[in-house]
Write a protein that holds these residues in place. Structure first.
Motif, PDB file in Angstrom:
ATOM      1  N   ASP A  23       2.616  -4.346   0.278  1.00  0.00           N
ATOM      2  CA  ASP A  23       2.720  -3.526  -0.930  1.00  0.00           C
ATOM      3  C   ASP A  23       1.387  -2.961  -1.392  1.00  0.00           C
ATOM      4  O   ASP A  23       1.350  -2.124  -2.282  1.00  0.00           O
ATOM      5  N   THR A  24       0.286  -3.370  -0.767  1.00  0.00           N
ATOM      6  CA  THR A  24      -1.039  -2.890  -1.143  1.00  0.00           C
ATOM      7  C   THR A  24      -1.494  -1.819  -0.145  1.00  0.00           C
ATOM      8  O   THR A  24      -1.634  -2.104   1.052  1.00  0.00           O
ATOM      9  N   GLU A  46       6.199  -0.203   2.498  1.00  0.00           N
ATOM     10  CA  GLU A  46       5.632  -0.862   1.315  1.00  0.00           C
ATOM     11  C   GLU A  46       6.309  -2.154   0.886  1.00  0.00           C
ATOM     12  O   GLU A  46       5.754  -2.881   0.066  1.00  0.00           O
TER      13      GLU A  46
END
Length: 133
Positions: A23-24, A46
């Motif tokens: 997700d980063t 993501e």
């Protein structure tokens, strides 16, 4: 296998594909660059739901780099769903968590191996060794 042949294949993973799930954005980019530098063809998403959807669409990957903590669907649930769907590719979990119970749950979800973050060239070489077997 001779050292020369092994070293040659270690630098040429052009036939291998990888899905990176994190997700980063910066982590996704770093992991993608590390894998690409070793010759992997990569796709990045993501969250775990996007990973599951990618396989539902009929895609296949030799390697899946799965973050544990993500919104929408975390790595533990995504790994369970992928394995339930019959996904046979190697799934490597990555996390910055140091909680043994979290890591154990992640591994038990169906990981082939767990790596603490960050992913680096040594870990990518370990992944390549597993693919060569």
């Amino acid at each position: 296998m001779s050292k020369t042949a092994r070293d040659s294949s270690m630098n040429d993973a052009k036939n291998f594909t990888a899905l990176v799930i994190d997700d980063t954005a910066i982590i996704r980019k770093i992991e993608e660059m590390l894998l690409n530098s070793k010759g992997f063809k990569t796709k990045v998403v993501e969250n775990g739901q996007e990973a599951v959807n990618t396989f539902i669409e009929g895609n296949f990957f030799d390697v899946i780099i799965m973050d544990m903590e993500m919104p929408i669907m975390d790595g533990i649930q995504a790994t369970k769903e992928l394995r339930a769907m019959g996904v046979k590719g190697l799934i490597f979990g990555v996390t910055s968590s140091e909680l043994k119970s979290d890591i154990q749950a992640f591994v038990e979800a169906g990981l082939d191996e767990y790596f603490p973050k960050p992913l680096d060239f040594v870990k990518i070489d370990d992944i390549l060794k597993r693919l060569e077997k």
